[in-house]
Design a protein around this motif. Structure first.
Motif, PDB file in Angstrom:
ATOM      1  N   VAL A 260      -5.251  -7.879  15.087  1.00 38.78           N
ATOM      2  CA  VAL A 260      -6.699  -8.136  15.118  1.00 38.78           C
ATOM      3  C   VAL A 260      -7.094  -8.972  13.895  1.00 38.78           C
ATOM      4  O   VAL A 260      -7.969  -9.843  13.971  1.00 38.78           O
ATOM      5  N   ILE A 261      -6.395  -8.740  12.772  1.00 42.33           N
ATOM      6  CA  ILE A 261      -6.703  -9.500  11.538  1.00 42.33           C
ATOM      7  C   ILE A 261      -6.455 -10.988  11.761  1.00 42.33           C
ATOM      8  O   ILE A 261      -7.330 -11.830  11.517  1.00 42.33           O
ATOM      9  N   ARG A 262      -5.273 -11.316  12.242  1.00 38.07           N
ATOM     10  CA  ARG A 262      -4.942 -12.727  12.462  1.00 38.07           C
ATOM     11  C   ARG A 262      -5.803 -13.323  13.586  1.00 38.07           C
ATOM     12  O   ARG A 262      -6.219 -14.483  13.519  1.00 38.07           O
ATOM     13  N   GLY A 263      -6.121 -12.520  14.601  1.00 31.44           N
ATOM     14  CA  GLY A 263      -6.982 -12.978  15.689  1.00 31.44           C
ATOM     15  C   GLY A 263      -8.378 -13.322  15.183  1.00 31.44           C
ATOM     16  O   GLY A 263      -8.979 -14.317  15.592  1.00 31.44           O
TER      17      GLY A 263
ATOM     18  N   LEU B 144     -13.915 -13.777   5.617  1.00 30.60           N
ATOM     19  CA  LEU B 144     -13.659 -12.610   4.761  1.00 30.60           C
ATOM     20  C   LEU B 144     -12.891 -11.558   5.575  1.00 30.60           C
ATOM     21  O   LEU B 144     -12.980 -10.369   5.317  1.00 30.60           O
ATOM     22  N   ALA B 145     -12.151 -12.037   6.576  1.00 27.18           N
ATOM     23  CA  ALA B 145     -11.381 -11.129   7.439  1.00 27.18           C
ATOM     24  C   ALA B 145      -9.961 -10.977   6.897  1.00 27.18           C
ATOM     25  O   ALA B 145      -9.634  -9.968   6.283  1.00 27.18           O
ATOM     26  N   GLN B 146      -9.118 -11.986   7.124  1.00 28.21           N
ATOM     27  CA  GLN B 146      -7.729 -11.882   6.661  1.00 28.21           C
ATOM     28  C   GLN B 146      -7.684 -12.027   5.141  1.00 28.21           C
ATOM     29  O   GLN B 146      -8.200 -13.007   4.589  1.00 28.21           O
ATOM     30  N   GLY B 147      -7.089 -11.040   4.488  1.00 27.84           N
ATOM     31  CA  GLY B 147      -7.135 -10.987   3.020  1.00 27.84           C
ATOM     32  C   GLY B 147      -6.225 -11.992   2.335  1.00 27.84           C
ATOM     33  O   GLY B 147      -5.034 -11.762   2.212  1.00 27.84           O
ATOM     34  N   PHE B 148      -6.799 -13.120   1.929  1.00 26.93           N
ATOM     35  CA  PHE B 148      -6.049 -14.068   1.096  1.00 26.93           C
ATOM     36  C   PHE B 148      -7.032 -14.864   0.256  1.00 26.93           C
ATOM     37  O   PHE B 148      -8.176 -15.065   0.666  1.00 26.93           O
TER      38      PHE B 148
ATOM     39  N   SER C  25       5.904  -8.546   2.187  1.00 28.16           N
ATOM     40  CA  SER C  25       6.003  -7.105   2.370  1.00 28.16           C
ATOM     41  C   SER C  25       6.013  -6.778   3.859  1.00 28.16           C
ATOM     42  O   SER C  25       6.469  -5.719   4.279  1.00 28.16           O
ATOM     43  N   THR C  26       5.527  -7.723   4.671  1.00 30.30           N
ATOM     44  CA  THR C  26       5.538  -7.527   6.122  1.00 30.30           C
ATOM     45  C   THR C  26       6.971  -7.317   6.613  1.00 30.30           C
ATOM     46  O   THR C  26       7.257  -6.351   7.327  1.00 30.30           O
ATOM     47  N   GLU C  27       7.883  -8.207   6.205  1.00 30.12           N
ATOM     48  CA  GLU C  27       9.286  -7.993   6.593  1.00 30.12           C
ATOM     49  C   GLU C  27       9.846  -6.754   5.879  1.00 30.12           C
ATOM     50  O   GLU C  27      10.603  -5.973   6.477  1.00 30.12           O
TER      51      GLU C  27
ATOM     52  N   PHE D 122      -5.141   2.804   8.548  1.00 33.53           N
ATOM     53  CA  PHE D 122      -3.898   2.237   8.034  1.00 33.53           C
ATOM     54  C   PHE D 122      -3.886   0.741   8.295  1.00 33.53           C
ATOM     55  O   PHE D 122      -4.599   0.235   9.172  1.00 33.53           O
ATOM     56  N   TYR D 123      -3.076   0.047   7.544  1.00 36.06           N
ATOM     57  CA  TYR D 123      -2.858  -1.391   7.757  1.00 36.06           C
ATOM     58  C   TYR D 123      -2.134  -1.535   9.089  1.00 36.06           C
ATOM     59  O   TYR D 123      -1.122  -0.887   9.326  1.00 36.06           O
ATOM     60  N   GLU D 124      -2.680  -2.368   9.970  1.00 41.13           N
ATOM     61  CA  GLU D 124      -2.269  -2.354  11.389  1.00 41.13           C
ATOM     62  C   GLU D 124      -0.776  -2.566  11.614  1.00 41.13           C
ATOM     63  O   GLU D 124      -0.225  -2.113  12.621  1.00 41.13           O
TER      64      GLU D 124
ATOM     65  N   SER E 264      -4.767   1.389  -1.247  1.00 39.76           N
ATOM     66  CA  SER E 264      -4.777   1.380   0.210  1.00 39.76           C
ATOM     67  C   SER E 264      -5.634   0.265   0.807  1.00 39.76           C
ATOM     68  O   SER E 264      -6.778   0.044   0.426  1.00 39.76           O
ATOM     69  N   ASN E 265      -5.033  -0.416   1.746  1.00 39.13           N
ATOM     70  CA  ASN E 265      -5.711  -1.330   2.658  1.00 39.13           C
ATOM     71  C   ASN E 265      -5.887  -0.540   3.958  1.00 39.13           C
ATOM     72  O   ASN E 265      -4.882  -0.068   4.499  1.00 39.13           O
ATOM     73  N   PRO E 266      -7.061  -0.305   4.484  1.00 37.36           N
ATOM     74  CA  PRO E 266      -8.343  -0.938   4.165  1.00 37.36           C
ATOM     75  C   PRO E 266      -9.296  -0.091   3.315  1.00 37.36           C
ATOM     76  O   PRO E 266     -10.387  -0.554   3.023  1.00 37.36           O
TER      77      PRO E 266
ATOM     78  N   PRO F 149       1.492  -3.826  -2.436  1.00 37.25           N
ATOM     79  CA  PRO F 149       1.207  -5.205  -2.855  1.00 37.25           C
ATOM     80  C   PRO F 149      -0.019  -5.344  -3.769  1.00 37.25           C
ATOM     81  O   PRO F 149      -0.157  -6.358  -4.450  1.00 37.25           O
ATOM     82  N   TYR F 150      -0.869  -4.322  -3.807  1.00 36.25           N
ATOM     83  CA  TYR F 150      -2.078  -4.406  -4.652  1.00 36.25           C
ATOM     84  C   TYR F 150      -1.888  -3.645  -5.963  1.00 36.25           C
ATOM     85  O   TYR F 150      -2.863  -3.231  -6.579  1.00 36.25           O
ATOM     86  N   GLU F 151      -0.639  -3.455  -6.377  1.00 29.21           N
ATOM     87  CA  GLU F 151      -0.356  -2.663  -7.583  1.00 29.21           C
ATOM     88  C   GLU F 151      -1.161  -3.131  -8.800  1.00 29.21           C
ATOM     89  O   GLU F 151      -1.505  -2.326  -9.657  1.00 29.21           O
TER      90      GLU F 151
ATOM     91  N   SER G 279       2.557 -11.837  -2.974  1.00 29.67           N
ATOM     92  CA  SER G 279       1.435 -12.553  -2.363  1.00 29.67           C
ATOM     93  C   SER G 279       0.126 -12.390  -3.110  1.00 29.67           C
ATOM     94  O   SER G 279      -0.574 -13.359  -3.412  1.00 29.67           O
ATOM     95  N   LYS G 280      -0.237 -11.125  -3.378  1.00 24.93           N
ATOM     96  CA  LYS G 280      -1.554 -10.840  -3.922  1.00 24.93           C
ATOM     97  C   LYS G 280      -1.551 -10.993  -5.438  1.00 24.93           C
ATOM     98  O   LYS G 280      -2.529 -11.440  -6.031  1.00 24.93           O
ATOM     99  N   THR G 281      -0.451 -10.618  -6.065  1.00 24.24           N
ATOM    100  CA  THR G 281      -0.381 -10.648  -7.526  1.00 24.24           C
ATOM    101  C   THR G 281      -0.454 -12.076  -8.071  1.00 24.24           C
ATOM    102  O   THR G 281      -1.046 -12.316  -9.125  1.00 24.24           O
TER     103      THR G 281
ATOM    104  N   TYR H 181      -8.615  -5.270  -2.342  1.00 23.60           N
ATOM    105  CA  TYR H 181      -9.844  -6.075  -2.338  1.00 23.60           C
ATOM    106  C   TYR H 181     -10.593  -6.043  -1.004  1.00 23.60           C
ATOM    107  O   TYR H 181     -11.055  -7.051  -0.510  1.00 23.60           O
ATOM    108  N   TYR H 182     -10.726  -4.818  -0.475  1.00 19.42           N
ATOM    109  CA  TYR H 182     -11.396  -4.650   0.813  1.00 19.42           C
ATOM    110  C   TYR H 182     -12.582  -3.695   0.706  1.00 19.42           C
ATOM    111  O   TYR H 182     -12.541  -2.743  -0.079  1.00 19.42           O
ATOM    112  N   VAL H 183     -13.605  -3.974   1.523  1.00 21.42           N
ATOM    113  CA  VAL H 183     -14.781  -3.109   1.625  1.00 21.42           C
ATOM    114  C   VAL H 183     -15.060  -2.895   3.103  1.00 21.42           C
ATOM    115  O   VAL H 183     -14.969  -3.849   3.885  1.00 21.42           O
TER     116      VAL H 183
ATOM    117  N   ILE I  30     -16.953  -2.649   9.598  1.00 21.58           N
ATOM    118  CA  ILE I  30     -16.377  -3.994   9.547  1.00 21.58           C
ATOM    119  C   ILE I  30     -15.730  -4.138   8.169  1.00 21.58           C
ATOM    120  O   ILE I  30     -16.356  -3.853   7.152  1.00 21.58           O
ATOM    121  N   ARG I  31     -14.463  -4.556   8.150  1.00 17.86           N
ATOM    122  CA  ARG I  31     -13.771  -4.728   6.856  1.00 17.86           C
ATOM    123  C   ARG I  31     -13.922  -6.171   6.370  1.00 17.86           C
ATOM    124  O   ARG I  31     -13.563  -7.106   7.064  1.00 17.86           O
ATOM    125  N   PHE I  32     -14.479  -6.308   5.162  1.00 13.85           N
ATOM    126  CA  PHE I  32     -14.536  -7.612   4.494  1.00 13.85           C
ATOM    127  C   PHE I  32     -13.607  -7.583   3.294  1.00 13.85           C
ATOM    128  O   PHE I  32     -13.344  -6.518   2.737  1.00 13.85           O
TER     129      PHE I  32
HETATM  130  N1  GLN Z   1      -2.909  -7.962   4.037  1.00 16.09           N
HETATM  131  C1  GLN Z   1      -3.899  -8.908   4.446  1.00 16.09           C
HETATM  132  C2  GLN Z   1      -4.983  -8.242   5.265  1.00 16.09           C
HETATM  133  O1  GLN Z   1      -4.965  -7.060   5.467  1.00 16.09           O
HETATM  134  C3  GLN Z   1      -3.299 -10.050   5.205  1.00 16.09           C
HETATM  135  C4  GLN Z   1      -2.356  -9.598   6.212  1.00 16.09           C
HETATM  136  C5  GLN Z   1      -1.718 -10.686   6.967  1.00 16.09           C
HETATM  137  O2  GLN Z   1      -2.380 -11.318   7.766  1.00 16.09           O
HETATM  138  N2  GLN Z   1      -0.443 -10.859   6.779  1.00 16.09           N
HETATM  139  O3  GLN Z   1      -5.873  -8.923   5.693  1.00 16.09           O
END
Ligand code: GLN
Length: 385
Positions: free
Chosen positions: A15-18, A31-35, A96-98, A120-122, A169-171, A200-202, A231-233, A316-318, A360-362
């Motif tokens: 759903v994030i990438r969508g 403000l959807a996909q966290g980057f 971290s995905t792999e 949880f992170y999907e 924790s994300n989200p 990843p958000y250490e 990625s995030k650091t 970095y999510y709300v 809604i997660r931003f």
């Molecule tokens: N971790 C980020 C998020 O939750 C990006 C995830 C991703 O698309 N690989 O939005």
């Protein structure tokens, strides 16, 4: 046409990438996909330029270029105090995905149970299903998103092979306390389960909260499979650099999974990222300050909408509570936000096992100008729809 594998019907596309695709179609502020929308540190950019002219264009060593693993081991040791050996304790992965997929496939047999906190992170549910494991969900409840120890105890009584902890924790933005982690460790020891952590958000943790490395808790190292990412650091989500860190016997198996999944992470990028791993402590203080300022700015803007939201301790999510807007589903709300308001956020239901439909997660990993522009658009929510 033959039917595709039935396990793929159990989960949906991300759903994030969508949401990112939809945001791009409509030119919404994403403000959807966290980057981040800002550059990595100058040191990394200079090292990347240099790496392109070096002998780094063929496969690196499958489990990570030696120079990268050595720098990584030193950086981990600096922050965790653990004597990490580059050859024994690490596999470099494509993000971290792999790493999470490798961890799950290394730990679990088909049919094994895995505890996943909800929300949880999907990726975690998909990782579990792809590796044949069966998730047991344990809720984290607002406002603090702590777990109920009795509920967690009942989940462990079902003899899971592993538990997944995303910390920070994300989200939810929750940062697990040392006592909570010690309690989870005790349960994992009692039931002989692995603890798979995703961290990843250490370095994005807001005072007075502090990041506790699970693997560094007394007696935890043997059963902890730490997944992490650069990625995030270092603001390099597109470089796809991550790693698994675990005991040598676990790493020996994880290397095989990684090797057959991807062979390796991009060689020139591993070379260039060494410059990030060698940055001094002041870099990490600066990163925390930068994100603290972004959090304060963005929460201040959200406050003006009159809606309520979660207060992140880290990451970095709300999550914004959109119930007063009266949408039937959060997916409808997310699409409306993209089309009518011009700001994209992720429908909260994609993170929850429970039927949650009002969040809604931003994310706020954006330049101040981007956050201010988003805030201005979101002000319209004050008047409802
Ligand atoms: N971790 C980020 C998020 O939750 C990006 C995830 C991703 O698309 N690989 O939005």
């Amino acid at each position: 046409m033959p039917a595709t594998a039935s396990r793929l019907s159990v989960f949906t596309e991300s759903v994030i990438r969508g949401t990112t695709r939809l945001a791009n179609q409509h030119g919404a502020i994403n403000l959807a996909q966290g980057f981040p929308d800002f550059d990595p540190p100058e040191e990394l950019l200079a090292a990347l330029e240099q790496a392109t002219r070096g002998p780094h264009h063929q496969y690196a060593v499958t489990w990570g270029a030696p120079r990268f693993r050595e720098a990584l081991a030193r950086k981990i040791q600096r922050f965790t105090g653990l004597p990490i050996h580059p050859d024994a304790h690490l596999v470099v992965t494509c993000g971290s995905t792999e790493a999470m997929m490798v961890a799950m496939m290394t730990a679990c047999n088909p049919g094994d149970k895995v505890i996943i906190f909800s929300p949880f992170y999907e990726n975690y549910a998909a990782d579990a299903i792809l590796s044949g494991a069966v998730p047991i969900y344990v809720p984290l409840r607002p406002p603090g998103f702590g777990y109920d120890p009795a509920e967690l105890g009942r989940a462990f009584a079902q003899k899971p092979k592993a538990i997944v902890i995303c910390n920070p924790s994300n989200p939810t933005g929750k940062v697990f306390t040392r006592n909570e982690l010690l309690e989870i460790l005790r349960l994992a020891e009692q039931h002989d389960a692995f603890v798979i952590t995703d961290e990843p958000y250490e370095h994005i943790v807001f005072a007075p909260h502090e990041h506790v490395y699970f693997a560094a808790l007394p007696g935890a190292f043997e059963r902890t499979i730490t997944c992490n990412s650069l990625s995030k650091t270092y603001s390099i989500t597109g470089w796809r650099l991550g790693y698994v860190q675990a005991a040598p016997q676990v790493i020996a198996q994880a290397r095989k999974v990684h090797d057959f999944l991807t062979v390796g992470a991009a060689a020139p990028l591993q070379e260039a990222a060494v410059a990030g791993l060698e940055l001094p402590d002041s870099y990490y203080d600066g990163l925390r300050d930068l994100y603290t300022a972004k959090r304060d700015l963005f929460l201040g803007l959200l406050r003006q909408t009159g809606l309520s939201f979660t207060e992140p301790q880290g990451a970095y999510y709300v999550m914004l509570d959109i119930s007063p807007l009266g949408f039937a589903t959060d997916t409808e709300a997310s699409e409306w936000l993209i089309r009518e308001i011009g700001v994209a956020g992720v429908a909260g239901s994609s993170f929850f096992r429970e039927p949650v439909n009002h969040l809604i997660r931003f994310h706020f990993a954006k330049n101040a100008d981007t956050l201010l522009a988003a805030g201005e658009r979101l002000l319209r929510l004050r008047q409802g729809r």
